[in-house]
Design an enzyme around this catalytic site. Structure first.
Site, mmCIF file in Angstrom:
data_model
loop_
_atom_site.group_PDB
_atom_site.id
_atom_site.type_symbol
_atom_site.label_atom_id
_atom_site.label_comp_id
_atom_site.label_asym_id
_atom_site.label_seq_id
_atom_site.Cartn_x
_atom_site.Cartn_y
_atom_site.Cartn_z
ATOM 1 N N HIS A 168 0.826 -1.211 0.000
ATOM 2 C CA HIS A 168 0.000 0.000 0.000
ATOM 3 C C HIS A 168 0.855 1.253 0.000
ATOM 4 O O HIS A 168 0.502 2.261 -0.610
ATOM 5 C CB HIS A 168 -0.959 -0.022 1.180
ATOM 6 C CG HIS A 168 -1.934 -1.147 1.081
ATOM 7 N ND1 HIS A 168 -2.235 -1.977 2.116
ATOM 8 C CD2 HIS A 168 -2.649 -1.583 0.030
ATOM 9 C CE1 HIS A 168 -3.091 -2.881 1.707
ATOM 10 N NE2 HIS A 168 -3.364 -2.663 0.450
ATOM 11 N N ARG A 215 -9.574 -3.606 -9.608
ATOM 12 C CA ARG A 215 -9.457 -4.742 -8.679
ATOM 13 C C ARG A 215 -10.088 -4.340 -7.348
ATOM 14 O O ARG A 215 -9.407 -3.859 -6.448
ATOM 15 C CB ARG A 215 -7.982 -5.082 -8.455
ATOM 16 C CG ARG A 215 -7.254 -5.659 -9.662
ATOM 17 C CD ARG A 215 -5.803 -5.936 -9.283
ATOM 18 N NE ARG A 215 -5.157 -6.873 -10.156
ATOM 19 C CZ ARG A 215 -4.217 -6.548 -11.048
ATOM 20 N NH1 ARG A 215 -3.838 -5.299 -11.191
ATOM 21 N NH2 ARG A 215 -3.646 -7.480 -11.791
ATOM 22 N N ARG A 237 -14.228 -5.374 -11.535
ATOM 23 C CA ARG A 237 -14.135 -6.812 -11.293
ATOM 24 C C ARG A 237 -14.762 -7.133 -9.941
ATOM 25 O O ARG A 237 -14.483 -6.467 -8.939
ATOM 26 C CB ARG A 237 -12.678 -7.271 -11.311
ATOM 27 C CG ARG A 237 -12.576 -8.772 -11.050
ATOM 28 C CD ARG A 237 -11.224 -9.311 -11.333
ATOM 29 N NE ARG A 237 -10.259 -8.914 -10.318
ATOM 30 C CZ ARG A 237 -8.974 -9.230 -10.372
ATOM 31 N NH1 ARG A 237 -8.491 -9.905 -11.404
ATOM 32 N NH2 ARG A 237 -8.149 -8.855 -9.418
ATOM 33 N N GLU A 254 -8.603 -17.021 -17.200
ATOM 34 C CA GLU A 254 -7.323 -17.122 -16.490
ATOM 35 C C GLU A 254 -7.065 -18.532 -15.958
ATOM 36 O O GLU A 254 -6.158 -18.745 -15.170
ATOM 37 C CB GLU A 254 -7.210 -16.061 -15.387
ATOM 38 C CG GLU A 254 -8.397 -15.910 -14.476
ATOM 39 C CD GLU A 254 -8.245 -14.755 -13.469
ATOM 40 O OE1 GLU A 254 -7.176 -14.138 -13.377
ATOM 41 O OE2 GLU A 254 -9.228 -14.497 -12.759
ATOM 42 N N ASN A 296 -1.724 -13.125 -15.788
ATOM 43 C CA ASN A 296 -0.900 -13.479 -14.619
ATOM 44 C C ASN A 296 -1.267 -14.875 -14.130
ATOM 45 O O ASN A 296 -0.408 -15.725 -13.920
ATOM 46 C CB ASN A 296 -1.111 -12.490 -13.476
ATOM 47 C CG ASN A 296 -0.826 -11.061 -13.892
ATOM 48 O OD1 ASN A 296 -0.075 -10.839 -14.828
ATOM 49 N ND2 ASN A 296 -1.430 -10.105 -13.211
ATOM 50 N N ASP A 297 -2.561 -15.084 -13.958
ATOM 51 C CA ASP A 297 -2.997 -16.409 -13.512
ATOM 52 C C ASP A 297 -2.955 -17.420 -14.648
ATOM 53 O O ASP A 297 -2.584 -18.568 -14.443
ATOM 54 C CB ASP A 297 -4.410 -16.322 -12.920
ATOM 55 C CG ASP A 297 -4.367 -15.863 -11.472
ATOM 56 O OD1 ASP A 297 -3.587 -16.444 -10.702
ATOM 57 O OD2 ASP A 297 -5.098 -14.922 -11.120
ATOM 58 N N ARG A 319 3.067 -17.923 -9.679
ATOM 59 C CA ARG A 319 3.417 -16.586 -10.164
ATOM 60 C C ARG A 319 4.234 -15.777 -9.159
ATOM 61 O O ARG A 319 4.874 -14.793 -9.518
ATOM 62 C CB ARG A 319 2.148 -15.806 -10.553
ATOM 63 C CG ARG A 319 1.205 -15.537 -9.404
ATOM 64 C CD ARG A 319 -0.156 -15.054 -9.891
ATOM 65 N NE ARG A 319 -0.280 -13.607 -9.860
ATOM 66 C CZ ARG A 319 -1.435 -12.953 -10.049
ATOM 67 N NH1 ARG A 319 -2.543 -13.629 -10.327
ATOM 68 N NH2 ARG A 319 -1.476 -11.665 -9.996
ATOM 69 N N CYS A 353 -5.668 -8.186 -19.478
ATOM 70 C CA CYS A 353 -5.410 -7.237 -18.385
ATOM 71 C C CYS A 353 -4.334 -7.707 -17.412
ATOM 72 O O CYS A 353 -4.089 -7.057 -16.409
ATOM 73 C CB CYS A 353 -6.699 -6.926 -17.637
ATOM 74 S SG CYS A 353 -7.439 -8.368 -16.867
HETATM 75 C C1 PEP Z 1 -4.487 -11.823 -13.828
HETATM 76 O O1 PEP Z 1 -4.531 -12.888 -13.222
HETATM 77 O O2 PEP Z 1 -3.824 -11.646 -14.857
HETATM 78 C C2 PEP Z 1 -5.238 -10.655 -13.333
HETATM 79 C C3 PEP Z 1 -5.361 -9.574 -14.058
HETATM 80 O O3 PEP Z 1 -5.761 -10.723 -12.087
HETATM 81 P P1 PEP Z 1 -4.874 -10.638 -10.752
HETATM 82 O O4 PEP Z 1 -3.474 -10.232 -11.148
HETATM 83 O O5 PEP Z 1 -5.540 -9.626 -9.888
HETATM 84 O O6 PEP Z 1 -4.959 -12.023 -10.244
HETATM 85 MG MG MG Z 2 -6.048 -13.233 -11.713
#
Ligand code: PEP
Ligand code: MG
Length: 614
Positions: free
Chosen positions: A197, A304, A340, A439, A462-463, A473, A510
Site C-alpha cells: 500500500h 481490482r 471486477r 485465467e 498473470n494467472d 506466479r 489485463c
Molecule cells: C491476472 O490474473 O492476470 C489478473 C489480471 O488478475 P490478478 O493479477 O488480480 O490475479
Molecule cells: Mg487473476
C-alpha cells in the site's frame, strides 16, 4: 545481498523498483522506535506517573490518527482513509491497552517495554490464525505500535525529516501519507513489495521508490549521500561527484521522456497503418485515478475491487460501495470502467471474510468460487455496482471462472440483485454487461461456450500463465520458467480471442503481459481489442503500438504460433520488431523489466538498429 563495489560508488544495493524516477541526495534514516526500547524498572512512587505518560501517548497517537484519517479523506479518498479506522480500533483494544496498564502496576516496568511486549503477543496471536491474516493486520499493528512508541521514546517521525531520501525498514501506510513530493526526494525500504500500500500511495504522488532492499540499514548512515533509481531498483551509496553527475543526467533524460510521454497522452493508441487498439489502465485504488487519467488511459480495463475491501476492517456496506464505484464511474466518464467482482483468495485476503486456511490457496477458494459460496456478500457488491452505474453502463467482470455454470449462477444473482433494487424503488442500470476472465486453462478450452454466455472476455494472463505452465506466479526461484512467450500460452490466447470474435464480443487482456513491450506486437497480431496495463506502462505501450504496423504484427504472430520454444518466440519478436521501438526496449532492458529471461535483457547498450554494442 547483491552488493558490489563500483568505480564511482561505494556500493550498489539492489531492490525492487516500486515507483519510477531518480533521486540523488542525503539519506534520512527513519529510525525504528523498536530499536531504542529498553527495559527500565520504576520506583514505586513513579508507577502512576508512568501510567499517565502511557495514556498521554495513546491520546496523542489517537489524535494524530484521527487527523490523518481526516486529511486522507479530504486529499485522497474515503476508502484509503479507512486504514486509520482499523488503527484507531487497535489503539482501543483492551488486549494492548488495559493489559499494559495492569502490567505497569504489577511489574513496575516502563510503559514502552510492556506495551511492546503486549503488541508482540497480539502479533503472534494473529500469525497463528493464518499467514495472510497476519500479513494484512501486521502492518496496521506495527504502525500503531511505532506511533505510540515514538511518543513514549521521542524518536523522529517522517514529518521531522525533510529534503532527503527517506530510508526505513518498512514503510507503513501512515508514514506513506506523510510523504509529500516537496518534503522527500524519494524513499527506500528493506521490506515490502511493489504492490504494498505504501508503494501504491507513493506512485500516486510520483515519489521515486525502491523497496525490498536487503541490508539497506546495515550499509547506510544518516547523512550519507545516496542515489536512488526507481526504474532499475537500485540504491547507490556515496556515489562519486562524477557518478552523481551521470545520474543527474539520467534523471534529466528521464524527465524529458516523461514530458514526451505527457504529450503522447492525447495521441490515439493506433498502429502506423491505422489499427486502433483500446489502451486502458488497471487500477487497485481510486487514489491512482489522477495519475491514470493524466496519462490518457482509455478507461479502466480492470478495477481490482478487493484492494479497497482489504483496506478496511469490515466489508464495506452497499452505500459505501455505491459511493466508491460512483465516483470512479463519474470521473472516468464515457471511456468506461470494468469493475471486477471481489477477487479474494490466493494471496489476497481480508481478515473479516473468514477465508479458510488452505494448503494450495491459489487452487482454492478464490474469485468466483468464493462469491458463489457467499452469495449475500456478492449480492451487496452487485447491487452497489448496478446502483452506481445508473444512467451509465455497468461492466462487471467475473474472476477465476473455470466453468459455464459459474457464469450462469452469476447471471442469476444479477437478476436477483435487480429484483431487490426494483422492490426498493431505487435507480440502477438495467442493462449491465457481464464479462468473464479467462485465467484458468479450462476456461480457455470452454472459450466458445463462455463467449456465448458473456458480453466480453478479459484474459488475466498473470494467472493464466501460472496455471498453463504450472509455475507459481509469486515464486522467485521459478521466475525464469514463467514465460509469457511460451507457445502454449500464445496458442491459448489465440483460441480465446478467436472464440470471442466468433461470437461477436470484444476480448481484452489485463494481466502484466498486456504491458510487456516484447509482447505488444503479438497481442496486436492476435487481435485483442483492448490492452489494460499498469498505469505507469501506459505511455510506453502506446509508443510501442504507434511504432509498428498491424500487417507486420499479423505476419509475426502467425510465425510465432508455429514456434516450438519461448526462446524462439522472444528472438523472433526482437528480430522483427526490435528496430521499430529500440529506444523503448533499451530503457526496459536497462530497468530490468524484461520478463523473458533472455540474455538481451542484460544492461548493455542497444543501438537504434536494435543490435547490441559489443
Ligand atoms: C491476472 O490474473 O492476470 C489478473 C489480471 O488478475 P490478478 O493479477 O488480480 O490475479
Ligand atoms: Mg487473476
Amino acid at each position: 545481498l547483491a552488493k558490489k563495489a563500483e568505480p564511482g560508488s561505494a556500493a550498489i544495493l539492489r531492490g525492487v523498483p516500486a515507483v519510477p524516477g531518480i533521486a540523488v541526495g542525503p539519506a534520512r534514516i527513519l529510525e525504528d522506535p523498536l530499536d531504542v526500547v529498553t527495559e527500565r524498572r520504576l520506583a514505586p512512587g513513579d508507577v502512576e506517573g508512568e501510567i499517565d505518560r502511557f495514556r498521554k501517548a495513546l491520546q496523542v497517537a489517537g489524535e494524530e490518527l484521527t487527523e490523518l484519517r481526516e486529511t486522507t479523506r479530504r486529499d485522497l479518498d474515503e476508502e484509503t482513509a479507512r486504514i486509520f479506522d482499523v488503527q484507531l480500533a487497535i489503539l482501543e483494544d483492551p488486549l494492548a491497552v488495559d493489559r499494559t496498564v495492569e502490567a505497569i502496576r504489577a511489574e513496575h516496568l516502563n510503559a514502552e517495554f510492556l506495551f511492546l511486549r503486549h503488541m508482540r503477543e497480539m502479533r503472534e496471536g494473529l500469525s497463528a490464525v493464518s499467514d495472510s491474516f497476519f500479513r494484512d493486520r501486521g502492518v496496521d499493528l506495527k504502525d500503531v505500535k511505532q506511533r505510540v512508541l515514538r511518543h513514549l521514546s521521542g524518536v523522529a517521525t517522517p514529518r521531522d525529516l525533510r529534503g532527503g531520501i527517506l530510508i526505513t525498514r518498512e514503510m507503513t501506510p501512515s508514514d506513506a501519507v506523510l510523504l509529500e513530493p516537496d518534503r522527500v526526494l524519494g524513499f527506500a525500504t528493506e521490506l515490502g513489495g511493489a504492490t504494498s500500500h505504501a508503494a501504491i500511495m507513493a506512485r500516486a504522488r510520483g515519489i521515486p521508490a525502491v523497496v525490498g532492499v536487503k541490508g539497506l540499514l546495515d550499509e547506510l548512515k544518516d547523512g550519507d549521500e545516496v542515489a536512488l533509481d526507481g526504474l532499475r531498483g537500485t540504491v547507490e551509496i556515496k556515489p562519486s561527484p562524477a557518478r552523481r553527475e551521470r545520474l543527474r543526467a539520467r534523471r534529466r533524460q528521464y524527465v524529458r521522456i516523461e514530458r514526451k510521454h505527457a504529450r503522447l497522452a492525447s495521441a490515439p493508441a493506433e498502429t502506423l497503418d491505422g489499427r486502433r487498439v483500446k489502451l486502458a489502465a488497471n487500477m487497485e485504488l481510486p487514489i491512482e485515478l489522477d495519475y491514470i487519467l493524466e496519462r490518457g488511459a482509455e478507461g479502466i480495463g480492470l478495477f481490482r475491487t478487493e484492494f479497497f475491501f482489504m483496506l478496511s476492517h469490515r466489508a464495506p456496506t452497499e452505500d459505501e460501495q455505491v459511493q466508491v464505484y460512483g465516483e470512479v464511474l463519474e470521473r472516468v466518464g464515457e471511456k468506461g470502467v470494468i469493475i471486477r467482482a471481489l477477487d479474494v483468495g490466493g494471496d489476497k485476503m481480508a481478515s473479516y471474510l473468514g477465508m479458510p486456511r488452505e494448503l494450495n490457496p491459489f487452487l482454492g477458494m478464490r474469485g468466483i468460487r468464493y462469491l458463489v459460496a457467499h452469495p449475500r456478500l456478492f449480492l451487496v457488491q452487485l447491487r452497489a455496482i448496478l446502483r452506481a452505474a445508473r444512467g451509465r453502463r455497468a461492466r462487471i467482470l467475473l474472476p477465476m471462472v473455470s466453468s459455464l455454470e459459474e457464469v450462469e449462477i452469476a447471471r442469476g444473482l444479477i437478476r436477483k440483485a435487480m429484483a431487490t433494487l426494483r422492490r426498493r424503488r431505487v435507480g440502477f442500470d438495467t442493462d449491465p454487461e457481464l464479462g468473464v476472465m479467462i485465467e484458468v486453462p479450462s476456461a480457455v478450452m470452454m472459450a466458445d461456450e463462455l463467449a456465448q454466455a458473456a458480453d466480453f472476455l478479459s484474459v488475466g494472463s498473470n494467472d493464466l500463465i501460472q496455471f498453463m505452465l504450472a509455475i507459481d506466479r509469486g515464486n522467485q526461484a521459478l521466475i525464469d520458467l514463467y514465460r509469457p512467450h511460451h507457445p502454449a500460452v500464445l496458442r491459448a490466447l489465440k483460441r480465446t480471442v478467436d472464440a470471442g470474435h466468433r461470437h461477436g464480443i470484444p476480448v481484452s487482456i489485463c494481466g502484466e503481459m498486456a504491458g510487456d513491450l516484447l509482447s505488444t506486437p503479438l497481442l496486436v497480431g492476435l487481435g485483442f481489442d483492448q490492452l489494460s496495463v499498469s498505469p505507469y506502462m501506459l505511455p510506453d505501450v502506446k509508443q510501442a503500438l504507434r511504432s509498428v504496423r498491424y500487417g507486420d504484427c499479423l505476419a509475426l504472430t502467425e510465425e510465432a504460433l508455429r514456434c516450438r520454444t519461448p526462446q524462439d518466440v522472444t528472438a523472433l519478436v526482437r528480430a522483427r520488431m526490435g528496430g521499430a521501438y529500440a529506444d523503448l526496449l533499451h530503457i526496459l532492458d536497462e530497468a530490468g523489466r524484461n520478463s523473458h529471461g533472455d540474455p538481451e535483457a542484460e544492461p548493455r547498450r542497444i543501438t537504434p538498429a536494435g543490435k547490441k554494442e559489443r
